[in-house]
Enzyme design. Structure first.
Site, PDB file in Angstrom:
ATOM      1  N   PHE A 116       8.472 -16.276  -2.627  1.00 32.23           N
ATOM      2  CA  PHE A 116       7.545 -15.825  -4.143  1.00 32.23           C
ATOM      3  C   PHE A 116       6.980 -14.473  -3.699  1.00 32.23           C
ATOM      4  O   PHE A 116       6.787 -14.073  -2.394  1.00 32.23           O
ATOM      5  CB  PHE A 116       6.553 -16.756  -4.469  1.00 32.23           C
ATOM      6  N   ARG A 126      -2.938   2.431   6.591  1.00 33.99           N
ATOM      7  CA  ARG A 126      -3.806   2.249   7.560  1.00 33.99           C
ATOM      8  C   ARG A 126      -5.172   3.196   7.536  1.00 33.99           C
ATOM      9  O   ARG A 126      -5.629   3.668   8.331  1.00 33.99           O
ATOM     10  CB  ARG A 126      -3.218   2.930   9.037  1.00 33.99           C
ATOM     11  N   VAL A 142       0.879  -1.135   0.078  1.00 33.54           N
ATOM     12  CA  VAL A 142      -0.044  -0.007  -0.014  1.00 33.54           C
ATOM     13  C   VAL A 142       0.883   1.127   0.063  1.00 33.54           C
ATOM     14  O   VAL A 142       1.974   1.262   0.840  1.00 33.54           O
ATOM     15  CB  VAL A 142      -0.811  -0.016   1.260  1.00 33.54           C
ATOM     16  N   TYR A 154      -0.512 -11.011   9.176  1.00 33.84           N
ATOM     17  CA  TYR A 154      -1.756 -12.005   8.342  1.00 33.84           C
ATOM     18  C   TYR A 154      -2.766 -12.853   9.020  1.00 33.84           C
ATOM     19  O   TYR A 154      -3.697 -13.615   8.814  1.00 33.84           O
ATOM     20  CB  TYR A 154      -1.007 -12.809   7.195  1.00 33.84           C
ATOM     21  N   GLY A 212      -7.558   0.827   5.612  1.00 30.15           N
ATOM     22  CA  GLY A 212      -8.135  -0.350   5.425  1.00 30.15           C
ATOM     23  C   GLY A 212      -8.152  -0.808   4.239  1.00 30.15           C
ATOM     24  O   GLY A 212      -8.635  -1.680   3.415  1.00 30.15           O
TER      25      GLY A 212
HETATM   26  C1  COA Z   1       1.397  -3.855   5.579  1.00 30.29           C
HETATM   27  C2  COA Z   1       0.622  -3.089   4.652  1.00 30.29           C
HETATM   28  C3  COA Z   1       0.191  -3.847   3.442  1.00 30.29           C
HETATM   29  C4  COA Z   1      -0.661  -2.834   5.498  1.00 30.29           C
HETATM   30  O1  COA Z   1      -1.737  -1.863   4.450  1.00 30.29           O
HETATM   31  P1  COA Z   1      -2.733  -0.914   5.168  1.00 30.29           P
HETATM   32  O2  COA Z   1      -3.445  -0.514   4.144  1.00 30.29           O
HETATM   33  O3  COA Z   1      -1.931  -0.073   5.920  1.00 30.29           O
HETATM   34  O4  COA Z   1      -3.338  -2.041   6.221  1.00 30.29           O
HETATM   35  P2  COA Z   1      -4.916  -1.894   6.840  1.00 30.29           P
HETATM   36  O5  COA Z   1      -5.097  -0.204   6.876  1.00 30.29           O
HETATM   37  O6  COA Z   1      -5.786  -2.466   5.873  1.00 30.29           O
HETATM   38  O7  COA Z   1      -4.776  -2.471   8.173  1.00 30.29           O
HETATM   39  C5  COA Z   1      -5.728  -3.544   8.645  1.00 30.29           C
HETATM   40  C6  COA Z   1      -5.042  -3.880   9.846  1.00 30.29           C
HETATM   41  O8  COA Z   1      -3.969  -4.533   9.687  1.00 30.29           O
HETATM   42  C7  COA Z   1      -2.748  -3.669  10.772  1.00 30.29           C
HETATM   43  N1  COA Z   1      -1.474  -3.703  10.371  1.00 30.29           N
HETATM   44  C8  COA Z   1      -1.410  -3.239   9.062  1.00 30.29           C
HETATM   45  N2  COA Z   1      -0.100  -3.334   8.632  1.00 30.29           N
HETATM   46  C9  COA Z   1       0.544  -3.914   9.659  1.00 30.29           C
HETATM   47  C10 COA Z   1       1.902  -4.390  10.154  1.00 30.29           C
HETATM   48  N3  COA Z   1       2.844  -4.307   9.494  1.00 30.29           N
HETATM   49  N4  COA Z   1       1.995  -5.141  11.343  1.00 30.29           N
HETATM   50  C11 COA Z   1       0.924  -5.199  12.145  1.00 30.29           C
HETATM   51  N5  COA Z   1      -0.272  -5.031  11.775  1.00 30.29           N
HETATM   52  C12 COA Z   1      -0.517  -4.319  10.711  1.00 30.29           C
HETATM   53  C13 COA Z   1      -3.443  -2.394  10.686  1.00 30.29           C
HETATM   54  O9  COA Z   1      -3.248  -1.830  12.282  1.00 30.29           O
HETATM   55  C14 COA Z   1      -4.939  -2.869  10.978  1.00 30.29           C
HETATM   56  O10 COA Z   1      -5.498  -3.389  12.113  1.00 30.29           O
HETATM   57  P3  COA Z   1      -6.783  -3.410  12.799  1.00 30.29           P
HETATM   58  O11 COA Z   1      -7.780  -4.105  11.803  1.00 30.29           O
HETATM   59  O12 COA Z   1      -6.884  -3.911  14.017  1.00 30.29           O
HETATM   60  O13 COA Z   1      -7.461  -2.062  12.734  1.00 30.29           O
HETATM   61  C15 COA Z   1       1.408  -1.628   4.243  1.00 30.29           C
HETATM   62  O14 COA Z   1       1.610  -0.985   5.519  1.00 30.29           O
HETATM   63  C16 COA Z   1       2.458  -1.963   3.537  1.00 30.29           C
HETATM   64  O15 COA Z   1       2.340  -1.682   2.396  1.00 30.29           O
HETATM   65  N6  COA Z   1       3.711  -2.039   4.200  1.00 30.29           N
HETATM   66  C17 COA Z   1       4.986  -2.426   3.452  1.00 30.29           C
HETATM   67  C18 COA Z   1       5.078  -3.710   2.509  1.00 30.29           C
HETATM   68  C19 COA Z   1       4.623  -4.719   3.276  1.00 30.29           C
HETATM   69  O16 COA Z   1       5.084  -5.207   4.278  1.00 30.29           O
HETATM   70  N7  COA Z   1       3.752  -5.670   2.644  1.00 30.29           N
HETATM   71  C20 COA Z   1       3.409  -6.839   3.109  1.00 30.29           C
HETATM   72  C21 COA Z   1       3.925  -7.860   2.493  1.00 30.29           C
HETATM   73  S1  COA Z   1       3.758  -9.622   2.657  1.00 30.29           S
END
Ligand code: COA
Length: 409
Positions: free
Chosen positions: A409, A88, A82, A121, A90
């Site tokens: 992957f 953060r 994202v 996850y 959704g």
């Molecule tokens: C991790 C990532 C995809 C989260 O996306 P986002 O749109 O901010 O997530 P959301 O707003 O949908 O969050 C949903 C929930 O997950 C939680 N969450 C999001 N990222 C998190 C993280 N890194 N660690 C723990 N919890 C996390 C949020 O707090 C939220 O919790 P809630 O439902 O209790 O309020 C984004 O921060 C990102 O792109 N990070 C860098 C790349 C990465 O790590 N990608 C994952 C690859 S496996």
């Protein structure tokens, strides 16, 4: 902010990849981007748009992945990102929900992924299903036990990796159905394994390989790089970075490890992902010198309880009623009776009282056979209403060898 979510078209690849790179803070060299693009399935690659602006990404690979009993179709989740300006709010949740409902409609009962951070996850029903070990072995302390197998018919051949690709492919084809978590490799996936430009080398020189073979043909291979160095006293301090090592039988396997541990001018071997039951643990006379680190490998999500639980095999008979909690995939949230033995399984909805109550992530964690359930009971994650039910399910779901995918992957 009006958000929309849809699969991307091929023309949107570059913008999609840029969002992913911004999210991860990475800059992938062009040739690796091209390999990634060839692996991507566009109809399964989602983009979230804020107006016209791409702000979120997630994709699924159509894998054939080994589970206890053999390979099944598994959705390999990747490229989840994202844009930092939109986090953060959704967006990840919307991508995960859409992806899981697409998998459900497609009839793909299981999803798997590598997690950038382990805390992400679980909320979407994924459980930590496989572990891997990092080994850092000083070669001076790497003697084998006297029980190590040896086959005088075996010999080693030094090969150029690019020229030996078909040999590697053939060996991998033979091993991938033996271990849960291993997945079939497409040509583009092999390109990723064997790409060898300077930016792939991490300062450790070109890919090198040896093949173990006898008169009947190849029986294993090891793929690695060597970062040569010497200390102030001109003593060798080289590091061998092991990428892959697969053997078709114990003797080939032992010979390949012996070679890796005995390379001249190498003072230690770094193996960044090995299975948690790597036979090397039992080959070394002093396994403390593995200096092992324990990490998570695959995370697994049971998308459809009945289809997933009937798609795999079981190690022992089991007859349990499981109450599954699942807020993300509500079609799973009910009681299921699993009846299985070593020849097959049935899983059907039922209204009988539950023997066990558990979040769907527990089924994901146990799905590949490597996660005993007793610890989850002790942690209070699973509740048992019929004494002995958990042990029964845990024994039935356990599997040898331990799960491991070994290739991110
Ligand atoms: C991790 C990532 C995809 C989260 O996306 P986002 O749109 O901010 O997530 P959301 O707003 O949908 O969050 C949903 C929930 O997950 C939680 N969450 C999001 N990222 C998190 C993280 N890194 N660690 C723990 N919890 C996390 C949020 O707090 C939220 O919790 P809630 O439902 O209790 O309020 C984004 O921060 C990102 O792109 N990070 C860098 C790349 C990465 O790590 N990608 C994952 C690859 S496996």
């Amino acid at each position: 902010m009006t958000l929309s979510l849809r699969p991307i078209g091929e023309a949107e690849w570059s913008a999609w990849n840029t969002v992913d790179e911004e999210a991860f803070g990475t800059a992938t060299p062009e040739h690796r981007q091209e390999i990634f693009r060839r692996n991507i399935e566009f109809d399964r690659s989602l983009g979230v748009f804020d107006g016209d602006l791409l702000v979120g990404t997630a994709a699924t690979y159509s894998f054939s992945m080994t589970v206890p009993g053999g390979p099944i179709p598994v959705g390999g989740v990747t490229a989840v990102g994202v844009l930092p300006s939109h986090r953060r709010r959704g967006i990840l949740s919307s991508l995960m929900t859409r992806q899981l409902s697409d998998l459900h409609e497609r009839g793909e009962a299981v999803a798997a992924l590598y997690a950038a951070e382990a805390a992400i996850y679980g909320r979407y029903g994924y459980g930590r299903a496989a572990d891997c070990m990092v080994f850092r072995i000083p070669t001076a302390n790497a003697a084998f036990t006297r029980h190590a197998p040896a086959d005088p018919a075996l010999r080693l051949r030094v090969v150029r990796p690019a020229e030996a690709r078909s040999t590697f492919e053939k060996i991998y084809e033979s091993v991938f159905e033996r271990r849960p978590g291993l997945y079939a490799r497409t040509p583009a996936r092999w390109d990723g394994v064997l790409t060898d430009q300077e930016s792939d080398q991490g300062g450790a020189g070109p890919l090198r390989a040896v093949v173990a073979e006898d008169d009947g043909g190849p029986r294993g291979y090891a793929l690695f790089r060597i970062k040569a160095s010497f200390d102030d006293h001109d003593l060798p301090t080289g590091e061998l970075r092991l990428k892959e090592l697969f053997g078709l039988d114990p003797a080939a396997y032992a010979l390949l490890w012996r070679h890796v541990l005995d390379r001249d001018l190498v003072s230690h071997v770094l193996a960044q992902s090995r299975p948690s039951d790597d036979p090397l643990i039992h080959l070394l006379a002093e396994p403390r010198h593995l200096h092992a680190l324990w990490l998570d490998d695959l995370w697994v999500r049971v998308v459809d309880v009945d289809r997933a639980l009937t798609a795999r095999r079981y190690s022992a008979p089991v007859d349990v009623v499981i109450e599954v909690e699942d807020t993300v995939c509500p079609w799973n949230a009910r009681r299921w009776r699993l009846t299985a033995d070593t020849s097959g399984a049935r899983c059907a909805p039922c209204d009988d009282p539950a023997d066990l109550t558990l979040p769907v992530s527990v089924l994901g964690a146990a799905y590949l056979g490597g996660r005993p359930l007793a610890a989850l009971l002790a942690a209070g994650v699973v509740r048992e209403s019929r004494a002995g039910a958990l042990r029964e399910l845990s024994t039935a779901m356990s599997w040898d060898p331990a799960p491991w995918a070994g290739l991110v992957f």
